[in-house]
Design a protein around this motif. Structure first.
Motif, PDB file in Angstrom:
ATOM      1  N   ARG A 135      36.700  50.431  50.913  1.00  0.00           N
ATOM      2  CA  ARG A 135      37.388  51.316  49.960  1.00  0.00           C
ATOM      3  C   ARG A 135      38.735  51.776  50.539  1.00  0.00           C
ATOM      4  O   ARG A 135      39.747  51.829  49.851  1.00  0.00           O
ATOM      5  CB  ARG A 135      36.480  52.514  49.646  1.00  0.00           C
ATOM      6  CG  ARG A 135      36.884  53.287  48.453  1.00  0.00           C
ATOM      7  CD  ARG A 135      35.744  53.785  47.596  1.00  0.00           C
ATOM      8  NE  ARG A 135      35.125  52.786  46.740  1.00  0.00           N
ATOM      9  CZ  ARG A 135      35.661  52.253  45.655  1.00  0.00           C
ATOM     10  NH1 ARG A 135      36.867  52.579  45.259  1.00  0.00           N
ATOM     11  NH2 ARG A 135      35.000  51.372  44.946  1.00  0.00           N
TER      12      ARG A 135
ATOM     13  N   VAL B 166      38.748  44.470  40.471  1.00  0.00           N
ATOM     14  CA  VAL B 166      37.662  45.369  40.033  1.00  0.00           C
ATOM     15  C   VAL B 166      37.494  46.519  41.032  1.00  0.00           C
ATOM     16  O   VAL B 166      37.189  47.631  40.656  1.00  0.00           O
ATOM     17  CB  VAL B 166      36.346  44.574  39.870  1.00  0.00           C
ATOM     18  CG1 VAL B 166      35.220  45.475  39.381  1.00  0.00           C
ATOM     19  CG2 VAL B 166      36.548  43.407  38.910  1.00  0.00           C
ATOM     20  N   GLY B 167      37.679  46.224  42.322  1.00  0.00           N
ATOM     21  CA  GLY B 167      37.531  47.267  43.345  1.00  0.00           C
ATOM     22  C   GLY B 167      36.846  46.731  44.586  1.00  0.00           C
ATOM     23  O   GLY B 167      37.260  45.715  45.146  1.00  0.00           O
TER      24      GLY B 167
ATOM     25  N   ASN C 231      40.511  42.335  45.399  1.00  0.00           N
ATOM     26  CA  ASN C 231      39.364  43.193  45.726  1.00  0.00           C
ATOM     27  C   ASN C 231      39.160  43.215  47.234  1.00  0.00           C
ATOM     28  O   ASN C 231      39.578  42.300  47.944  1.00  0.00           O
ATOM     29  CB  ASN C 231      38.072  42.624  45.108  1.00  0.00           C
ATOM     30  CG  ASN C 231      38.185  42.429  43.623  1.00  0.00           C
ATOM     31  OD1 ASN C 231      38.027  43.361  42.855  1.00  0.00           O
ATOM     32  ND2 ASN C 231      38.498  41.205  43.207  1.00  0.00           N
TER      33      ASN C 231
ATOM     34  N   ASP D 205      31.742  48.568  43.301  1.00  0.00           N
ATOM     35  CA  ASP D 205      32.112  48.461  41.882  1.00  0.00           C
ATOM     36  C   ASP D 205      31.542  47.217  41.228  1.00  0.00           C
ATOM     37  O   ASP D 205      31.429  47.145  40.000  1.00  0.00           O
ATOM     38  CB  ASP D 205      33.637  48.404  41.756  1.00  0.00           C
ATOM     39  CG  ASP D 205      34.288  49.632  42.362  1.00  0.00           C
ATOM     40  OD1 ASP D 205      34.005  50.733  41.877  1.00  0.00           O
ATOM     41  OD2 ASP D 205      35.050  49.482  43.343  1.00  0.00           O
TER      42      ASP D 205
ATOM     43  N   CYS E  75      22.365  47.597  38.231  1.00  0.00           N
ATOM     44  CA  CYS E  75      23.751  47.546  37.729  1.00  0.00           C
ATOM     45  C   CYS E  75      23.806  47.974  36.265  1.00  0.00           C
ATOM     46  O   CYS E  75      24.789  48.558  35.823  1.00  0.00           O
ATOM     47  CB  CYS E  75      24.335  46.147  37.915  1.00  0.00           C
ATOM     48  SG  CYS E  75      24.576  45.749  39.653  1.00  0.00           S
TER      49      CYS E  75
ATOM     50  N   LYS F 153      27.598  49.017  36.844  1.00  0.00           N
ATOM     51  CA  LYS F 153      28.399  48.217  37.768  1.00  0.00           C
ATOM     52  C   LYS F 153      28.488  46.815  37.188  1.00  0.00           C
ATOM     53  O   LYS F 153      27.523  46.337  36.585  1.00  0.00           O
ATOM     54  CB  LYS F 153      27.698  48.106  39.124  1.00  0.00           C
ATOM     55  CG  LYS F 153      27.770  49.342  39.960  1.00  0.00           C
ATOM     56  CD  LYS F 153      26.979  49.161  41.247  1.00  0.00           C
ATOM     57  CE  LYS F 153      26.845  50.489  41.961  1.00  0.00           C
ATOM     58  NZ  LYS F 153      25.820  50.491  42.992  1.00  0.00           N
TER      59      LYS F 153
END
Ligand code: UN1
Length: 499
Positions: free
Chosen positions: A58, A147-148, A175, A226, A244, A249
């Motif tokens: 992150r 998306v992350g 990502n 994510d 999810c 997610k």
């Protein structure tokens, strides 16, 4: 893979650009061809270790996302070159820990090389669409956004190829990732991640946690993830999807298969035979694309069974490192027992065993997880060996009257990954392409052998609508944004200002 107490820990987690020891139980990495040989040891990543990895991913996300995609691609390209330069060494490591024969292990590494080069090209593409607006002086287009943080869970049967299908597209789209490779093939994953590190990937962009199901569960359930991309059994895939679903997610699943090859009487007999043998026994049947049902037109059935069984009996089994060996061991004892349980179940249900059906315990094979190539005939469609994925060197030969019957029975499956038809009849080939219920159809080729620039995945219980590899993998790892730029200088109302 076993747990134990002593011995040096040589494999570590990769978190925030550092190799760090995890805090959980000790796992051993054993050679499945000779379990007396311990290859590596590592500690299982605990919830805290996973926490650290997700946090690192992150933290690294923003600057990685802002790095221009062609620059991200340069790192992937370098990693591809390094994988290629190290191909032989990596293939040998893979064969030692996973068991597949060296030739196939080289193919596995090659698939990762192909994926790196293919994905690096996307760095200068990653295209959206430019579209007309219905309003004057207004411009419309689409862009991809990452998306992350992506959690990637990979299996042991393709220890480099499958991580490459996930890691490279995830990275090119911007990502950051946490990889949790299978506990049976930690070394291949370790080598892969080391190459990414040496290729210059910034700290925290790719993290790795080693461990089994508990580590995987921590990753799946971590709120900082994510997106989850999972390859493995339908049973576990369903649990991942349930979680999810509850937490919204994104999740892409690649699961089991029960792949059928159809052989019509007009087909090139020897070609179809060779294809079926490769599809059934390549990688010791441990492919989700493995051929586990062969539907044969009755006119060629007896001849095919005879030839197939004769060839299956001749397959040279042993350590994948030995020249001339065609089929290696199964991955571990659990799989060995599982495959054998399927076979004894098939016998109980009344199928006829043409060959194999046993754990091999000759002197040379006594210390590995070796299983004889196994062929069943006289099956019924309700039998478990026809319906359930076995993931071992077991296949069923089934007579049919014609193409129509073959098609119906091939489609009568809970899975829908790969499929194949051998024929010289172009019209029937086109029918099969249209009507076989699967994500992949081969004409005059076996059910295995997918190339990285085409979408890979399946329907029904095989997947949940996503496709790996190819350009379609970008859709797993990016979100579309639609952009409207109004340069009219006035408020324009879509659907309302009609003139
Ligand atoms: C798998 O079947 O588990 O298509 C992956 C193939 C390989 C990948 C298979 N390229 O057989």
């Amino acid at each position: 893979m076993r747990t134990g107490r002593r011995g040096p820990i040589n494999l570590k987690n990769f978190i925030g650009g550092k190799w760090v020891q995890a805090r959980g139980r000790i796992f051993k990495n054993l050679n499945p061809a000779d379990t007396r040989q311990e290859l590596d040891r590592f500690r299982e990543a605990t919830r805290d270790d996973v926490e650290g990895a997700v946090l690192a991913a992150r933290t690294a996300l923003k600057s990685w996302t802002l790095k221009p995609a062609p620059k991200r691609a340069e790192i992937i390209l370098r990693a591809g070159r390094m994988l290629e330069q190290n191909k032989e060494r990596l293939a040998r490591i893979m064969t030692a820990e996973m068991g597949k024969v060296l030739k196939e292990a080289r193919g596995d590494v090659q698939e990762a090389v192909d994926m790196a080069y293919y994905t690096a090209g996307e760095g200068r593409r990653l295209d959206g669409a430019t579209l007309p607006s219905e309003l004057p002086d207004k411009f419309a287009f689409t862009i991809r956004r990452p998306v992350g943080v992506a959690g990637l869970i990979t299996p042991w049967n393709f220890p480099m190829a499958i991580p490459s299908w996930k890691i490279f597209p995830a990275l090119i789209c911007g990502n950051t990732v946490v990889l949790k490779p299978a506990e049976d093939t930690p070394r291949s994953a370790y080598e892969f991640v080391r190459i990414l590190e040496e290729a210059g990937l910034p700290a925290g962009v790719c993290n790795m946690v080693l461990g089994g199901g508990e580590t995987g569960e921590c990753l799946v359930k971590h709120p900082g993830i994510d997106l989850l991309s999972f390859t493995g059994s339908s049973e576990i895939g369903r649990l991942v999807a349930e979680h999810c679903g509850r937490t919204l997610k994104r999740c892409s699943l690649e699961m089991g298969g029960k792949n059928a090859q159809i052989v019509l009487a007009d087909a090139d007999f020897d070609l179809a035979l060779e294809g079926a043998l490769w599809g059934a026994f390549g990688t010791t049947g441990q492919r989700c694309t493995a051929t586990s049902r062969v539907y044969l037109e009755r006119r060629i059935y007896a001849k095919f069974v005879k030839a197939f069984v004769a060839q299956a009996k001749k397959i040279k089994i042993g350590s994948g490192k030995k020249p001339g060996v065609e089929m290696g061991p199964l991955i571990n004892e659990t799989q060995l027992e599982r495959v054998h349980a399927h076979v004894t179940g098939g016998l109980r249900e009344g199928a006829h065993l043409e060959c194999g059906g046993k754990i091999l315990k000759t002197k040379a094979l006594a210390h590995g997880h070796f299983y004889a190539p196994t062929v069943f005939t006289h099956t019924r469609d309700s039998m478990k060996i026809i319906r359930e994925e076995i993931f071992g060197p077991v296949t069923c030969l089934i007579p049919v009257e014609d193409f129509e019957e073959a098609l119906t029975r091939a489609n009568d499956s809970a899975y829908g990954l790969s499929s194949s038809l051998y024929t010289r009849d172009v019209s029937l080939a086109m029918r099969a392409i249209r009507d076989l219920e699967a994500g992949i159809t081969y004409i005059n080729g076996p059910t295995i052998g997918a190339e990285v620039h085409l979408p890979f995945g399946g329907i029904k219980n095989t997947g949940n609508g996503h496709r790996e590899a190819g350009r379609s993998s970008l859709d797993i790892f990016s979100e579309w944004k639609s952009v409207y730029v109004d340069f009219s200088g006035r408020l324009q109302k879509a659907q309302i200002d009609l003139d």
